[in-house]
Design a protein around this motif. Structure first.
Motif, PDB file in Angstrom:
ATOM      1  N   HIS A 140      59.357  21.517  69.494  1.00 33.66           N
ATOM      2  CA  HIS A 140      58.420  21.088  68.451  1.00 33.66           C
ATOM      3  C   HIS A 140      58.312  19.568  68.467  1.00 33.66           C
ATOM      4  CE1 HIS A 140      59.572  25.121  67.212  1.00 33.66           C
ATOM      5  NE2 HIS A 140      58.526  25.143  66.396  1.00 33.66           N
ATOM      6  N   PRO A 180      58.316  19.475  61.523  1.00 33.47           N
ATOM      7  CA  PRO A 180      57.190  19.905  62.350  1.00 33.47           C
ATOM      8  C   PRO A 180      56.169  20.725  61.571  1.00 33.47           C
ATOM      9  CG  PRO A 180      59.261  20.238  63.512  1.00 33.47           C
ATOM     10  CD  PRO A 180      59.614  19.853  62.114  1.00 33.47           C
ATOM     11  N   ASN A 228      52.942  23.320  61.743  1.00 31.34           N
ATOM     12  CA  ASN A 228      52.393  24.409  62.546  1.00 31.34           C
ATOM     13  C   ASN A 228      51.023  24.801  61.991  1.00 31.34           C
ATOM     14  OD1 ASN A 228      53.587  27.883  62.962  1.00 31.34           O
ATOM     15  ND2 ASN A 228      52.064  26.767  64.121  1.00 31.34           N
ATOM     16  N   ARG A 282      53.261  22.374  66.493  1.00 31.41           N
ATOM     17  CA  ARG A 282      53.276  23.780  66.943  1.00 31.41           C
ATOM     18  C   ARG A 282      51.923  24.412  66.668  1.00 31.41           C
ATOM     19  NH1 ARG A 282      58.080  27.735  64.877  1.00 31.41           N
ATOM     20  NH2 ARG A 282      56.937  29.629  64.412  1.00 31.41           N
TER      21      ARG A 282
END
Length: 240
Positions: free
Chosen positions: A8, A178, A180, A200
Protein backbone atom coordinates in the motif's frame (compact mmCIF):
# COMPACT_ATOMS: atom_id res chain seq x y z
CA UNK A 1 0.77 -8.25 7.85
CA UNK A 2 3.88 -6.29 6.85
CA UNK A 3 4.28 -7.83 3.37
CA UNK A 4 0.69 -6.93 2.51
CA UNK A 5 0.89 -3.54 4.20
CA UNK A 6 4.05 -2.74 2.26
CA UNK A 7 2.08 -3.04 -0.99
CA UNK A 8 0.00 0.00 0.00
CA UNK A 9 2.01 2.93 -1.32
CA UNK A 10 0.30 6.30 -1.83
CA UNK A 11 1.04 7.34 -5.38
CA UNK A 12 1.87 3.77 -6.46
CA UNK A 13 -1.37 2.03 -5.52
CA UNK A 14 -1.86 -1.69 -5.09
CA UNK A 15 -4.27 -2.90 -7.78
CA UNK A 16 -6.34 -5.52 -6.00
CA UNK A 17 -8.46 -7.85 -8.17
CA UNK A 18 -11.37 -9.45 -6.33
CA UNK A 19 -12.07 -13.15 -6.86
CA UNK A 20 -14.82 -15.64 -6.15
CA UNK A 21 -13.10 -18.91 -6.98
CA UNK A 22 -9.75 -20.67 -7.10
CA UNK A 23 -9.51 -20.78 -10.90
CA UNK A 24 -9.69 -17.01 -11.25
CA UNK A 25 -7.13 -16.55 -8.48
CA UNK A 26 -4.72 -18.95 -10.21
CA UNK A 27 -5.06 -17.08 -13.50
CA UNK A 28 -4.39 -13.76 -11.75
CA UNK A 29 -1.37 -15.21 -9.97
CA UNK A 30 -0.08 -16.38 -13.35
CA UNK A 31 -0.57 -12.85 -14.69
CA UNK A 32 1.72 -11.50 -11.99
CA UNK A 33 -0.66 -10.24 -9.33
CA UNK A 34 0.71 -10.69 -5.81
CA UNK A 35 -2.52 -10.18 -3.88
CA UNK A 36 -6.26 -10.57 -4.32
CA UNK A 37 -9.35 -9.77 -2.36
CA UNK A 38 -12.57 -11.73 -2.28
CA UNK A 39 -15.73 -10.21 -3.71
CA UNK A 40 -18.76 -10.57 -1.46
CA UNK A 41 -21.15 -10.23 -4.41
CA UNK A 42 -19.29 -12.86 -6.43
CA UNK A 43 -19.09 -15.32 -3.55
CA UNK A 44 -22.70 -14.76 -2.52
CA UNK A 45 -24.14 -14.96 -6.03
CA UNK A 46 -22.11 -18.11 -6.77
CA UNK A 47 -23.73 -19.69 -3.71
CA UNK A 48 -27.21 -18.46 -4.66
CA UNK A 49 -27.21 -16.09 -1.69
CA UNK A 50 -27.89 -12.34 -1.33
CA UNK A 51 -24.99 -9.95 -0.86
CA UNK A 52 -24.74 -7.46 1.96
CA UNK A 53 -26.59 -9.54 4.55
CA UNK A 54 -23.71 -11.60 5.93
CA UNK A 55 -25.11 -14.76 4.32
CA UNK A 56 -21.89 -15.56 2.45
CA UNK A 57 -19.30 -14.94 5.17
CA UNK A 58 -18.83 -18.66 5.87
CA UNK A 59 -18.42 -19.31 2.14
CA UNK A 60 -15.86 -16.50 1.99
CA UNK A 61 -13.83 -18.07 4.80
CA UNK A 62 -13.94 -21.43 2.99
CA UNK A 63 -12.73 -19.73 -0.19
CA UNK A 64 -9.81 -18.13 1.66
CA UNK A 65 -8.83 -21.58 2.91
CA UNK A 66 -8.97 -23.02 -0.62
CA UNK A 67 -6.85 -20.16 -1.96
CA UNK A 68 -3.91 -20.97 0.34
CA UNK A 69 -2.10 -23.27 -2.16
CA UNK A 70 -2.25 -20.57 -4.86
CA UNK A 71 0.43 -18.56 -3.07
CA UNK A 72 -1.29 -15.17 -3.17
CA UNK A 73 -1.79 -12.73 -0.33
CA UNK A 74 -5.55 -12.75 0.32
CA UNK A 75 -7.76 -10.20 2.03
CA UNK A 76 -11.31 -11.25 2.81
CA UNK A 77 -14.47 -9.18 2.39
CA UNK A 78 -16.48 -10.11 5.48
CA UNK A 79 -19.20 -7.52 4.77
CA UNK A 80 -20.49 -5.95 8.00
CA UNK A 81 -18.16 -8.25 9.83
CA UNK A 82 -17.67 -9.51 13.34
CA UNK A 83 -14.69 -10.36 15.49
CA UNK A 84 -15.50 -14.04 15.01
CA UNK A 85 -15.53 -13.70 11.22
CA UNK A 86 -12.24 -11.81 11.24
CA UNK A 87 -10.59 -14.45 13.43
CA UNK A 88 -11.93 -17.22 11.19
CA UNK A 89 -10.62 -15.46 8.08
CA UNK A 90 -7.19 -15.04 9.67
CA UNK A 91 -7.09 -18.69 10.72
CA UNK A 92 -8.01 -19.64 7.14
CA UNK A 93 -5.00 -17.71 5.85
CA UNK A 94 -6.23 -14.18 5.17
CA UNK A 95 -3.74 -11.36 5.71
CA UNK A 96 -6.49 -8.76 5.84
CA UNK A 97 -10.22 -8.16 6.09
CA UNK A 98 -12.57 -5.57 4.69
CA UNK A 99 -15.38 -4.50 7.04
CA UNK A 100 -18.16 -2.17 5.89
CA UNK A 101 -20.27 0.22 7.94
CA UNK A 102 -23.38 -0.02 5.73
CA UNK A 103 -23.87 3.70 6.48
CA UNK A 104 -24.89 2.69 10.00
CA UNK A 105 -23.74 4.14 13.32
CA UNK A 106 -20.03 4.96 12.86
CA UNK A 107 -19.31 4.62 16.58
CA UNK A 108 -20.49 1.01 16.45
CA UNK A 109 -18.29 0.35 13.44
CA UNK A 110 -15.32 2.02 15.11
CA UNK A 111 -15.74 -0.28 18.11
CA UNK A 112 -15.79 -3.29 15.80
CA UNK A 113 -12.58 -2.14 14.11
CA UNK A 114 -10.91 -1.77 17.49
CA UNK A 115 -12.18 -5.15 18.70
CA UNK A 116 -10.85 -6.89 15.58
CA UNK A 117 -7.43 -5.26 15.93
CA UNK A 118 -7.22 -6.34 19.57
CA UNK A 119 -8.26 -9.90 18.69
CA UNK A 120 -6.04 -10.26 15.62
CA UNK A 121 -3.37 -7.52 15.72
CA UNK A 122 -1.52 -8.84 12.67
CA UNK A 123 -4.59 -8.61 10.40
CA UNK A 124 -4.76 -5.62 8.01
CA UNK A 125 -8.16 -4.12 8.76
CA UNK A 126 -9.56 -2.08 5.89
CA UNK A 127 -12.47 -0.05 7.30
CA UNK A 128 -15.05 0.76 4.67
CA UNK A 129 -17.61 3.54 4.81
CA UNK A 130 -20.64 3.48 2.56
CA UNK A 131 -21.21 7.22 2.27
CA UNK A 132 -20.82 6.99 -1.51
CA UNK A 133 -21.87 3.40 -2.22
CA UNK A 134 -25.34 3.39 -3.81
CA UNK A 135 -25.69 6.95 -2.50
CA UNK A 136 -25.11 10.44 -3.89
CA UNK A 137 -22.16 10.82 -1.51
CA UNK A 138 -21.22 13.24 1.25
CA UNK A 139 -17.47 13.72 1.39
CA UNK A 140 -17.66 15.59 4.71
CA UNK A 141 -19.41 12.61 6.28
CA UNK A 142 -16.92 10.24 4.65
CA UNK A 143 -14.04 12.17 6.21
CA UNK A 144 -15.72 12.14 9.64
CA UNK A 145 -16.21 8.39 9.50
CA UNK A 146 -12.81 7.37 8.19
CA UNK A 147 -11.12 9.49 10.86
CA UNK A 148 -13.09 7.63 13.50
CA UNK A 149 -12.07 4.29 12.03
CA UNK A 150 -8.44 5.35 11.75
CA UNK A 151 -8.49 6.43 15.39
CA UNK A 152 -9.98 3.04 16.32
CA UNK A 153 -6.98 1.27 14.77
CA UNK A 154 -7.88 0.69 11.12
CA UNK A 155 -4.81 -0.01 8.98
CA UNK A 156 -6.53 1.42 5.91
CA UNK A 157 -9.82 3.06 4.96
CA UNK A 158 -12.07 2.39 1.98
CA UNK A 159 -14.57 4.76 0.36
CA UNK A 160 -16.17 2.83 -2.51
CA UNK A 161 -18.08 4.94 -5.01
CA UNK A 162 -16.15 8.17 -4.54
CA UNK A 163 -15.20 9.36 -8.01
CA UNK A 164 -14.68 13.13 -8.24
CA UNK A 165 -10.96 13.99 -8.04
CA UNK A 166 -11.51 16.85 -5.59
CA UNK A 167 -13.45 14.54 -3.26
CA UNK A 168 -10.73 11.89 -3.47
CA UNK A 169 -8.12 14.51 -2.62
CA UNK A 170 -10.12 15.52 0.49
CA UNK A 171 -10.38 11.91 1.63
CA UNK A 172 -6.66 11.27 1.13
CA UNK A 173 -5.71 14.45 2.99
CA UNK A 174 -7.98 13.59 5.92
CA UNK A 175 -6.11 10.53 7.23
CA UNK A 176 -2.56 9.23 7.57
CA UNK A 177 -3.38 5.63 6.62
CA UNK A 178 -3.69 4.09 3.13
CA UNK A 179 -6.85 5.08 1.26
CA UNK A 180 -8.66 2.53 -0.90
CA UNK A 181 -11.17 3.29 -3.67
CA UNK A 182 -12.91 1.31 -6.38
CA UNK A 183 -12.02 1.41 -10.05
CA UNK A 184 -15.19 2.82 -11.59
CA UNK A 185 -16.44 3.20 -15.16
CA UNK A 186 -16.05 6.86 -16.04
CA UNK A 187 -13.87 7.48 -13.01
CA UNK A 188 -10.15 8.31 -12.81
CA UNK A 189 -7.69 5.81 -14.28
CA UNK A 190 -5.32 3.85 -12.07
CA UNK A 191 -2.55 6.32 -12.94
CA UNK A 192 -4.75 9.29 -12.08
CA UNK A 193 -5.78 7.70 -8.79
CA UNK A 194 -2.13 7.23 -7.94
CA UNK A 195 -1.49 10.90 -8.67
CA UNK A 196 -4.32 11.75 -6.25
CA UNK A 197 -2.53 9.81 -3.50
CA UNK A 198 -4.57 6.59 -3.48
CA UNK A 199 -2.73 3.57 -2.04
CA UNK A 200 -5.10 0.76 -3.06
CA UNK A 201 -7.50 0.28 -5.97
CA UNK A 202 -10.03 -2.51 -5.63
CA UNK A 203 -11.99 -4.02 -8.50
CA UNK A 204 -14.86 -5.11 -6.25
CA UNK A 205 -17.49 -7.05 -8.17
CA UNK A 206 -16.26 -5.75 -11.54
CA UNK A 207 -14.51 -8.95 -12.64
CA UNK A 208 -17.45 -11.10 -11.55
CA UNK A 209 -19.95 -8.97 -13.45
CA UNK A 210 -17.67 -8.93 -16.50
CA UNK A 211 -17.47 -12.72 -16.36
CA UNK A 212 -21.26 -12.99 -16.25
CA UNK A 213 -21.51 -10.73 -19.28
CA UNK A 214 -18.96 -12.91 -21.08
CA UNK A 215 -20.97 -16.06 -20.29
CA UNK A 216 -24.12 -14.63 -21.86
CA UNK A 217 -22.45 -12.92 -24.84
CA UNK A 218 -20.45 -16.06 -25.74
CA UNK A 219 -23.55 -18.27 -25.59
CA UNK A 220 -25.43 -15.74 -27.71
CA UNK A 221 -22.58 -15.63 -30.23
CA UNK A 222 -22.99 -19.36 -30.85
CA UNK A 223 -26.78 -18.96 -31.00
CA UNK A 224 -26.45 -16.17 -33.57
CA UNK A 225 -23.77 -17.88 -35.70
CA UNK A 226 -21.20 -15.22 -34.84
CA UNK A 227 -17.42 -15.79 -34.76
CA UNK A 228 -16.03 -16.94 -31.42
CA UNK A 229 -12.93 -15.51 -29.79
CA UNK A 230 -9.86 -17.64 -30.30
CA UNK A 231 -7.67 -15.98 -27.65
CA UNK A 232 -9.32 -17.46 -24.57
CA UNK A 233 -7.38 -19.52 -22.01
CA UNK A 234 -7.15 -23.09 -23.25
CA UNK A 235 -8.48 -26.16 -21.49
CA UNK A 236 -4.88 -27.06 -20.65
CA UNK A 237 -4.24 -23.57 -19.25
CA UNK A 238 -7.11 -23.88 -16.82
CA UNK A 239 -6.77 -27.58 -15.98
CA UNK A 240 -3.02 -27.30 -15.51
Amino acid sequence: MSAFQDLHVPGKPLLLPNVWDVAGARMLAGAGFAAVGTTSLGVAASEGLPDGEGAAVDATVRLVERLAPVGLLVTADIEGGSVEAAVAAAEAGAVGVNVEDGFGDPSVHARLVGDIKRAVPELFVNARTDTHWLRAGDVGEAVRRIRMYRDAGADGVFVPGVKAPHDIERVVAAVDVPVNVLALPGGPTAQQLGELGIARISLGSLLFRAALEAVVSTAQAVQRNLPLREDLPSYQDVNG
